[in-house]
Design a protein around this motif. Structure first.
Motif, PDB file in Angstrom:
ATOM      1  N   SER A 175       0.814  -1.221   0.000  1.00 26.89           N
ATOM      2  CA  SER A 175       0.000   0.000   0.000  1.00 26.89           C
ATOM      3  C   SER A 175       0.848   1.272   0.000  1.00 26.89           C
ATOM      4  O   SER A 175       0.332   2.361  -0.261  1.00 26.89           O
ATOM      5  CB  SER A 175      -0.933   0.005   1.220  1.00 26.89           C
ATOM      6  N   ARG A 176       2.134   1.140   0.307  1.00 24.60           N
ATOM      7  CA  ARG A 176       3.008   2.317   0.305  1.00 24.60           C
ATOM      8  C   ARG A 176       3.432   2.711  -1.115  1.00 24.60           C
ATOM      9  O   ARG A 176       4.038   3.770  -1.317  1.00 24.60           O
ATOM     10  CB  ARG A 176       4.258   2.041   1.137  1.00 24.60           C
ATOM     11  N   ILE A 177       3.124   1.863  -2.083  1.00 21.53           N
ATOM     12  CA  ILE A 177       3.551   2.095  -3.468  1.00 21.53           C
ATOM     13  C   ILE A 177       2.422   2.723  -4.272  1.00 21.53           C
ATOM     14  O   ILE A 177       1.269   2.265  -4.231  1.00 21.53           O
ATOM     15  CB  ILE A 177       3.986   0.779  -4.137  1.00 21.53           C
ATOM     16  N   GLN A 178       2.768   3.780  -4.987  1.00 16.21           N
ATOM     17  CA  GLN A 178       1.838   4.343  -5.963  1.00 16.21           C
ATOM     18  C   GLN A 178       2.558   4.463  -7.295  1.00 16.21           C
ATOM     19  O   GLN A 178       3.779   4.652  -7.345  1.00 16.21           O
ATOM     20  CB  GLN A 178       1.304   5.700  -5.506  1.00 16.21           C
ATOM     21  N   VAL A 179       1.796   4.318  -8.365  1.00 14.89           N
ATOM     22  CA  VAL A 179       2.371   4.287  -9.707  1.00 14.89           C
ATOM     23  C   VAL A 179       1.839   5.451 -10.528  1.00 14.89           C
ATOM     24  O   VAL A 179       0.628   5.743 -10.509  1.00 14.89           O
ATOM     25  CB  VAL A 179       2.051   2.962 -10.424  1.00 14.89           C
ATOM     26  N   ILE A 180       2.749   6.118 -11.224  1.00 17.78           N
ATOM     27  CA  ILE A 180       2.378   7.140 -12.200  1.00 17.78           C
ATOM     28  C   ILE A 180       2.688   6.579 -13.582  1.00 17.78           C
ATOM     29  O   ILE A 180       3.831   6.229 -13.872  1.00 17.78           O
ATOM     30  CB  ILE A 180       3.171   8.442 -11.982  1.00 17.78           C
ATOM     31  N   HIS A 181       1.674   6.472 -14.420  1.00 17.99           N
ATOM     32  CA  HIS A 181       1.884   6.087 -15.812  1.00 17.99           C
ATOM     33  C   HIS A 181       1.813   7.350 -16.667  1.00 17.99           C
ATOM     34  O   HIS A 181       0.824   8.080 -16.615  1.00 17.99           O
ATOM     35  CB  HIS A 181       0.820   5.090 -16.273  1.00 17.99           C
ATOM     36  N   LYS A 182       2.843   7.613 -17.424  1.00 19.95           N
ATOM     37  CA  LYS A 182       2.879   8.829 -18.236  1.00 19.95           C
ATOM     38  C   LYS A 182       3.551   8.567 -19.571  1.00 19.95           C
ATOM     39  O   LYS A 182       4.213   7.552 -19.761  1.00 19.95           O
ATOM     40  CB  LYS A 182       3.640   9.940 -17.494  1.00 19.95           C
ATOM     41  N   ARG A 183       3.350   9.500 -20.485  1.00 14.48           N
ATOM     42  CA  ARG A 183       4.060   9.424 -21.758  1.00 14.48           C
ATOM     43  C   ARG A 183       5.554   9.623 -21.532  1.00 14.48           C
ATOM     44  O   ARG A 183       5.960  10.314 -20.604  1.00 14.48           O
ATOM     45  CB  ARG A 183       3.550  10.500 -22.721  1.00 14.48           C
ATOM     46  N   ASN A 184       6.338   9.013 -22.404  1.00 10.14           N
ATOM     47  CA  ASN A 184       7.786   9.130 -22.263  1.00 10.14           C
ATOM     48  C   ASN A 184       8.232  10.586 -22.394  1.00 10.14           C
ATOM     49  O   ASN A 184       7.938  11.256 -23.378  1.00 10.14           O
ATOM     50  CB  ASN A 184       8.483   8.272 -23.324  1.00 10.14           C
ATOM     51  N   GLY A 185       8.937  11.055 -21.367  1.00 13.10           N
ATOM     52  CA  GLY A 185       9.438  12.426 -21.385  1.00 13.10           C
ATOM     53  C   GLY A 185      10.887  12.520 -20.959  1.00 13.10           C
ATOM     54  O   GLY A 185      11.437  13.609 -20.880  1.00 13.10           O
ATOM     55  N   GLY A 186      11.493  11.362 -20.639  1.00 14.40           N
ATOM     56  CA  GLY A 186      12.881  11.359 -20.225  1.00 14.40           C
ATOM     57  C   GLY A 186      13.027  11.341 -18.714  1.00 14.40           C
ATOM     58  O   GLY A 186      12.063  11.522 -17.957  1.00 14.40           O
ATOM     59  N   LEU A 187      14.262  11.136 -18.277  1.00 15.35           N
ATOM     60  CA  LEU A 187      14.555  10.964 -16.853  1.00 15.35           C
ATOM     61  C   LEU A 187      14.142  12.178 -16.025  1.00 15.35           C
ATOM     62  O   LEU A 187      13.526  12.044 -14.963  1.00 15.35           O
ATOM     63  CB  LEU A 187      16.054  10.680 -16.680  1.00 15.35           C
ATOM     64  N   SER A 188      14.491  13.373 -16.484  1.00 14.73           N
ATOM     65  CA  SER A 188      14.154  14.577 -15.719  1.00 14.73           C
ATOM     66  C   SER A 188      12.652  14.734 -15.553  1.00 14.73           C
ATOM     67  O   SER A 188      12.158  15.054 -14.469  1.00 14.73           O
ATOM     68  CB  SER A 188      14.723  15.817 -16.419  1.00 14.73           C
ATOM     69  N   ASP A 189      11.921  14.516 -16.637  1.00 18.42           N
ATOM     70  CA  ASP A 189      10.471  14.649 -16.598  1.00 18.42           C
ATOM     71  C   ASP A 189       9.854  13.652 -15.629  1.00 18.42           C
ATOM     72  O   ASP A 189       8.910  13.979 -14.898  1.00 18.42           O
ATOM     73  CB  ASP A 189       9.910  14.453 -18.009  1.00 18.42           C
ATOM     74  N   ALA A 190      10.408  12.433 -15.603  1.00 17.10           N
ATOM     75  CA  ALA A 190       9.903  11.409 -14.682  1.00 17.10           C
ATOM     76  C   ALA A 190      10.173  11.803 -13.230  1.00 17.10           C
ATOM     77  O   ALA A 190       9.301  11.663 -12.363  1.00 17.10           O
ATOM     78  CB  ALA A 190      10.544  10.066 -15.009  1.00 17.10           C
ATOM     79  N   ARG A 191      11.375  12.258 -12.961  1.00 20.91           N
ATOM     80  CA  ARG A 191      11.690  12.690 -11.595  1.00 20.91           C
ATOM     81  C   ARG A 191      10.802  13.853 -11.176  1.00 20.91           C
ATOM     82  O   ARG A 191      10.308  13.896 -10.045  1.00 20.91           O
ATOM     83  CB  ARG A 191      13.162  13.088 -11.483  1.00 20.91           C
ATOM     84  N   ASN A 192      10.609  14.801 -12.062  1.00 21.88           N
ATOM     85  CA  ASN A 192       9.768  15.957 -11.754  1.00 21.88           C
ATOM     86  C   ASN A 192       8.332  15.536 -11.460  1.00 21.88           C
ATOM     87  O   ASN A 192       7.682  16.086 -10.561  1.00 21.88           O
ATOM     88  CB  ASN A 192       9.797  16.959 -12.906  1.00 21.88           C
ATOM     89  N   ALA A 193       7.829  14.559 -12.218  1.00 19.71           N
ATOM     90  CA  ALA A 193       6.476  14.055 -11.964  1.00 19.71           C
ATOM     91  C   ALA A 193       6.397  13.446 -10.569  1.00 19.71           C
ATOM     92  O   ALA A 193       5.391  13.610  -9.863  1.00 19.71           O
ATOM     93  CB  ALA A 193       6.102  13.015 -13.023  1.00 19.71           C
ATOM     94  N   GLY A 194       7.460  12.741 -10.173  1.00 21.65           N
ATOM     95  CA  GLY A 194       7.498  12.163  -8.838  1.00 21.65           C
ATOM     96  C   GLY A 194       7.533  13.232  -7.751  1.00 21.65           C
ATOM     97  O   GLY A 194       6.878  13.095  -6.711  1.00 21.65           O
ATOM     98  N   ILE A 195       8.293  14.289  -7.988  1.00 21.32           N
ATOM     99  CA  ILE A 195       8.371  15.392  -7.016  1.00 21.32           C
ATOM    100  C   ILE A 195       6.993  16.015  -6.810  1.00 21.32           C
ATOM    101  O   ILE A 195       6.586  16.316  -5.684  1.00 21.32           O
ATOM    102  CB  ILE A 195       9.380  16.455  -7.494  1.00 21.32           C
TER     103      ILE A 195
END
Length: 322
Positions: free
Chosen positions: A58-78
């Motif tokens: 339950s501590r895990i959540q998933v974001i599915h997004k279009r490919n935007g690169g490493l920075s974009d993925a980290r920013n989405a997580g932030i």
């Protein structure tokens, strides 16, 4: 106090490594964590693996997004993170079970907003790449002014990378990773350290980095990598020259830029593939770096005449001096 830690994991084409990474985070001795898996449009089984783990924990959540690169993925997580502190783990790496506990403990004990853990660098078979005694990370409490020069020393990237660190979430107020850049960590590390002011370093090897996995970003797009690095160094120079106490670091930054500018023009693998526009931009950035010494001006003028000529003269002078 038991602060919530947000562990952000960008995920892209790492299906054979992903379970090892997630399990290492789930099995932390420090349990008050949320794990944010950012599926950056991965075309393999990674999205399904992420969803499977979210059902298990339950501590895990998933974001599915279009490919935007490493920075974009980290920013989405932030943006999604709710934790008091943030921590990044790359999905082909893994961490020791005590990493988060040790970093949280040091952050609270020393009342700091940033903690850097030592790392163990291994190849894909798990064999150590660098000897542990060569690590530049030593235990202690340091000011940003003390640590920043280490970015340019041997294995300075241990301090630069985003993923062996614990950050108070306030450090990322108004700061995000630049989209589409290869050296995304280089662009923000100085700003983050300067904002933190004091930083604790842990010398135990808490983060396990799998060195230059075949097909990884660090093994491809050499010219873009070099140009992005130059741009990051230039932006670092511009930031540092506004801070009086960073004047020495500004001089080091300018020297590093000129060295890497020469590599862009002289290294066969870079000079042969870089475009005239890329080389022109890099030269323009160095031209705008003020504070050059007389020697730097002479080298720069010789470089403008011919990079090969400047390099040959410098090499001859060094030989004469022994």
């Amino acid at each position: 106090m038991n602060p919530l830690i947000s562990v952000i994991v960008p995920v892209f084409k790492v299906e054979e490594f992903l379970s090892r990474c997630i399990d290492s985070i789930r099995n932390q001795t420090y349990q008050n964590i949320e794990i944010i898996l950012v599926d950056d449009g991965s075309p393999d089984q990674c999205p399904a693996i992420c969803d499977m783990y979210a059902q298990m924990d339950s501590r895990i959540q998933v974001i599915h997004k279009r490919n935007g690169g490493l920075s974009d993925a980290r920013n989405a997580g932030i943006e999604k993170a709710k934790g008091d502190y943030l921590c990044f783990v790359d999905s082909d790496d893994y961490i020791q079970s005590t990493m988060i506990e040790h970093m949280v403990s040091e952050a609270q004990k020393n009342n700091v907003k940033m903690v850097i853990a030592n790392l163990k660098t291994v190849d894909e078979k798990g064999y150590r790449v660098f000897e542990s005694e060569n690590s530049p990370i030593h235990k202690g409490l340091f000011t940003a002014e003390e640590l920043l020069p280490k970015l340019y020393q041997k294995l300075g990237w241990y301090y630069i990378v985003a993923w062996n660190k614990l950050y108070h979430r306030s450090l990322f107020n108004k700061i995000r990773f630049p989209i589409g850049k290869i050296h995304e960590d280089e662009y923000i590390v100085v700003q983050i350290m300067w904002k933190a002011r004091e930083i604790v370093c842990i010398d135990s090897e808490e983060y396990i980095y799998v060195y230059q996995r075949k097909g990884s970003i660090m093994n491809s797009r050499q010219v873009q990598s070099q140009c992005d690095w130059l741009e990051a160094i230039y932006q670092r120079f511009e930031f540092c020259k506004r801070e009086v106490s960073l004047s020495t670091f500004t001089a080091e930054t300018r020297a590093v830029y000129f060295r890497e500018l020469k590599n862009l023009f002289l290294k066969p693998g870079l000079s042969g593939k870089s475009t005239a526009e890329q080389r022109k931009k890099a030269k323009k950035q160095y031209a705008f770096m003020d504070g050059k010494t007389k020697t730097e001006w002479v080298n720069w003028l010789l470089f403008l005449i011919s990079p090969k000529l400047e390099n040959q003269i410098v090499q001859n002078i060094r030989k004469m001096r022994g």
